[in-house]
Design a protein around this motif. Structure first.
Motif, short mmCIF file in Angstrom:
data_model
loop_
_atom_site.label_atom_id
_atom_site.label_comp_id
_atom_site.label_asym_id
_atom_site.label_seq_id
_atom_site.Cartn_x
_atom_site.Cartn_y
_atom_site.Cartn_z
N GLY A 29 0.80 -1.21 0.00
CA GLY A 29 0.00 0.00 0.00
C GLY A 29 0.83 1.26 0.00
O GLY A 29 2.07 1.23 0.08
N GLY A 89 -13.68 -1.42 1.63
CA GLY A 89 -13.10 -1.95 0.41
C GLY A 89 -13.98 -2.97 -0.25
O GLY A 89 -15.15 -3.15 0.11
N GLU A 125 -8.65 -1.63 -0.85
CA GLU A 125 -9.32 -0.90 0.21
C GLU A 125 -8.69 0.46 0.49
O GLU A 125 -7.55 0.73 0.08
CB GLU A 125 -9.36 -1.72 1.51
N TYR A 126 -9.45 1.28 1.19
CA TYR A 126 -9.00 2.59 1.66
C TYR A 126 -9.18 2.65 3.17
O TYR A 126 -10.17 2.13 3.71
CB TYR A 126 -9.81 3.72 1.01
N VAL A 137 -4.09 3.62 0.86
CA VAL A 137 -4.78 2.70 -0.04
C VAL A 137 -3.95 1.42 -0.06
O VAL A 137 -2.72 1.45 -0.05
CB VAL A 137 -4.93 3.29 -1.45
#
Length: 221
Positions: free
Chosen positions: A49, A171, A185-186, A211
C-alpha cells in the motif's frame, strides 16, 4: 368377420395395457443442488500500500507542517462468518506492515523529520456479499512506530514512540477461486497527537490516509 377382428384387436389392446402397468417405473433422476460460494472461513494474505498523512512541528518561533508519505508491505489474517441464507458477513482481522513513510522539513538552519517504520491494526468487519464479491467496512484500533529527528547545525536529537489510535475504512474483495481472494481498500487512521520534545521542538503526528491491495488464501467454505 369384422366383428371378430374388432374383438381380437380390443383384447390385444387390453393385454398390452395390463402388461405396461406391470412394468417397474423408473425413478426420476435426483437433482443435486450445487452449494453457492460462502465467505465463512479463515484467511491469510499479503498486501502492499501507499500512505500519506500530516505532522506538525511547533517551536517558540512558529510551526512547520510536514506531509509524510511512502510505501508499506505486510500481511494480514482474519476470520469471516456469513450468516445462513443471508448476504451479511461479519469478521475480524489483524495486519502488520513494514513501512517507509517519512518527510523532512527545514527552516532557519534547522530541520525536523518524522518517520514510520511499521504499522498495524486490529479491526472488526461487516460486509455485504453478492455471490463471490464482498463489499465491506472495517474499523478498530491502529498502532504505528513514530520516530522524530531534529537537527540544528551539528546538534541533533531523536526519539520514538508507539502511537495508538483508531482507523476506519472500507473496500471490496473478489473470490477469483474458492480459495484465492483479492482485495482493494482505503483507510483513514488517526494516531492521536503524541508530543516529542527534542531540542525544545514539540512534534505532533496527527492522521494518515492509505490505499491497500492484497491477495489472500481462504480456508474452507
Amino acid at each position: 368377420m369384422k366383428s371378430k377382428l374388432a374383438l381380437i384387436g380390443g383384447a390385444l389392446l387390453l393385454s398390452t395395457s395390463a402388461y405396461a402397468a406391470d412394468l417397474p417405473m423408473e425413478a426420476a433422476p435426483a437433482i443435486v443442488a450445487v452449494p453457492s460460494f460462502s465467505w465463512t472461513g479463515g484467511y491469510v494474505g499479503a498486501q502492499v500500500g501507499y500512505a500519506w498523512g500530516d505532522a506538525n512541528f511547533r517551536a517558540a518561533g512558529g510551526s512547520l507542517s510536514a506531509k509524510p508519505k511512502g510505501w508499506m508491505v505486510g500481511g494480514y489474517a482474519g476470520y469471516n462468518i456469513q450468516l445462513d441464507n443471508s448476504p451479511l458477513v461479519l469478521g475480524i482481522e489483524t495486519d502488520f506492515n513494514w513501512a517507509d513513510i517519512d518527510r523532512t522539513r527545514g527552516a532557519f538552519g534547522a530541520s525536523a523529520k518524522t518517520q514510520t517504520d511499521w504499522t498495524g491494526a486490529t479491526r472488526a468487519r461487516v460486509g455485504f456479499a453478492v455471490d463471490r464479491v464482498l463489499f465491506y467496512a472495517a474499523g478498530g484500533v491502529a498502532y504505528a512506530d513514530r520516530e522524530v529527528k531534529v537537527r540544528a547545525g551539528r546538534l541533533g536529537a531523536k526519539d520514538n514512540k508507539t502511537a495508538v489510535g483508531w482507523t476506519i475504512g472500507g473496500g471490496v474483495e473478489s473470490a477469483v477461486t474458492d480459495n484465492v481472494v483479492v482485495r482493494a481498500e482505503y483507510r483513514y487512521t488517526d494516531l492521536g497527537k503524541d508530543t516529542f520534545r527534542l531540542a525544545g521542538v514539540p512534534v505532533r503526528s496527527k492522521y494518515e490516509h492509505r490505499v491497500m491491495a492484497g491477495v489472500a488464501y481462504k480456508f474452507g467454505w
